[in-house]
Motif scaffolding. Structure first.
Motif, PDB file in Angstrom:
ATOM      1  N   ARG A  15       0.823  -1.200   0.000  1.00  0.00           N
ATOM      2  CA  ARG A  15       0.000   0.000   0.000  1.00  0.00           C
ATOM      3  C   ARG A  15       0.865   1.263   0.000  1.00  0.00           C
ATOM      4  N   LEU A  18       2.505   1.795  -3.474  1.00  0.00           N
ATOM      5  CA  LEU A  18       1.491   2.273  -4.416  1.00  0.00           C
ATOM      6  C   LEU A  18       1.174   3.744  -4.163  1.00  0.00           C
ATOM      7  N   GLY A  19       1.103   4.085  -2.877  1.00  0.00           N
ATOM      8  CA  GLY A  19       0.824   5.475  -2.508  1.00  0.00           C
ATOM      9  C   GLY A  19       1.908   6.410  -3.016  1.00  0.00           C
ATOM     10  N   SER A  22       1.640   6.748  -6.786  1.00  0.00           N
ATOM     11  CA  SER A  22       0.490   7.565  -7.185  1.00  0.00           C
ATOM     12  C   SER A  22       0.811   9.050  -7.043  1.00  0.00           C
ATOM     13  N   ALA A  23       1.508   9.379  -5.953  1.00  0.00           N
ATOM     14  CA  ALA A  23       1.799  10.789  -5.697  1.00  0.00           C
ATOM     15  C   ALA A  23       2.825  11.353  -6.688  1.00  0.00           C
ATOM     16  N   ILE A  39       0.437   9.553   3.018  1.00  0.00           N
ATOM     17  CA  ILE A  39       0.252   8.111   3.155  1.00  0.00           C
ATOM     18  C   ILE A  39       0.078   7.705   4.616  1.00  0.00           C
ATOM     19  N   PHE A  84       4.334   1.575 -13.627  1.00  0.00           N
ATOM     20  CA  PHE A  84       3.121   1.873 -12.871  1.00  0.00           C
ATOM     21  C   PHE A  84       1.889   1.773 -13.766  1.00  0.00           C
TER      22      PHE A  84
END
Lengths: 99, 211
Positions: A15, A18-19, A22-23, A39, A84
């Motif tokens: 998690r 992925l965070g 994403s950012a 996060i 990604f």
């Protein structure tokens, strides 16, 4: 046909990672504290995940200073962006495939 | 089914972080309402300046031209600045309260980008307005304020709640419409900065902060 599960990137199986991805995907650069706030993880935890992503060549790390305080910023690399996007595509395929 | 939900949750997480990291979403609706009230206060204070000219024959021949003496100009300028500063302070206070609840910070790179992108058209508009007043083109002040403010919001909307975009478009259209009815500029200004802000703020509060 290739099994979409194989296309899921093991590196993104967290998690926190992925965070981070994403950012950095939607921002030119993000610094450590912003990621921490976004996060909601501890410093040590975040740092170790950042290191993994950097070692995989997905993150570009820039160390700088604001006054005397260190300010480390992170940006996405070309290969990070590609990896990604492929991961998201795989997720999408799996959801569609399960219907 | 469980597997599917897991992937959906992951995508949801990704989307949420992308949004939160690139937009400042803690802007409080209450700041919109406060800004609207400040603007209505400002309108009521400068109303006499416009009232003398509303409907007079000079106005109709050239509604752009309205010569104010230096005292009246000062009053207009001071009111505008006071209105902006008080609205800004209220915005910061209400937003600060909200960041306490959402655990966001009041100053980060997203907020900086929001301020810069809204600020550039805003400052350009403000400078233009000061010149318009110096040249006695008083009638153009209200539509120019509305047009530039609308553009400022549009330019900042990428970095905050997406609804700001609609507020920006409304201000812009109202400003353009006002060009056709210059003698009612002060009323349009009141609608744009007062009423629209209050409606926007109330809607945002209802949608995101009620609970």
């Amino acid at each position: 046909m290739k099994n979409p599960i194989e296309q899921l990137n093991k590196v993104f199986d967290s998690r926190v990672r992925l965070g981070i991805m994403s950012a950095v995907m939607v921002n030119d650069e993000v610094n450590f504290n912003e990621l921490k706030e976004l996060i909601q993880v501890t410093d040590g935890n975040l740092a170790s995940h950042l290191k993994t992503l950097e070692e995989n060549g997905y993150l570009l790390v820039k160390k700088g200073f604001i006054g005397r305080k260190t300010n480390t910023t992170y940006a996405i690399t070309k290969s990070g962006e590609k990896a990604f996007k492929a991961h998201i595509d795989a997720l999408e395929k799996m959801i569609k495939g399960l219907h | 089914m469980k597997e599917e939900q897991k992937h959906l949750d992951t995508l949801q997480d990704i989307k949420q972080i992308m949004d939160r990291s690139s937009r400042f979403i803690s802007l409080s609706g209450l700041s919109g309402i406060a800004a609207g009230l400040c603007a209505l206060g400002a309108v009521s204070y400068v109303w006499p300046l416009w009232n003398i000219s509303l409907g007079s024959s000079i106005e109709e021949s050239n509604p752009v031209l309205l010569i104010l003496d230096s005292q009246q100009k000062a009053r207009l300028l001071v009111t505008g600045i006071t209105c902006f500063i008080s609205a800004f302070i209220f915005a910061v206070i209400f937003t600060w309260f909200r960041t306490k609840k959402t655990y966001a910070s009041l100053w980060n790179s997203t907020v900086r980008r929001l301020v810069i992108n809204t600020g550039i058209p805003f400052v350009a508009g403000a400078i233009l307005v000061v010149y318009l007043m110096n040249w006695n083109l008083t009638g153009l002040i209200a539509p120019v304020c509305l047009i530039f403010y609308g553009l400022a919001l549009l330019s900042g909307s990428k970095y905050t709640v997406s609804e700001i975009r609609w507020l920006g478009i409304s201000e812009l259209l109202l400003g353009l419409l006002t060009l056709q009815f210059l003698q009612y500029g002060i009323i349009a200004w009141g609608i744009g900065f007062g009423l629209l802000h209050i409606i926007y703020g109330a809607l945002m509060w209802w949608k995101y902060e009620r609970a």
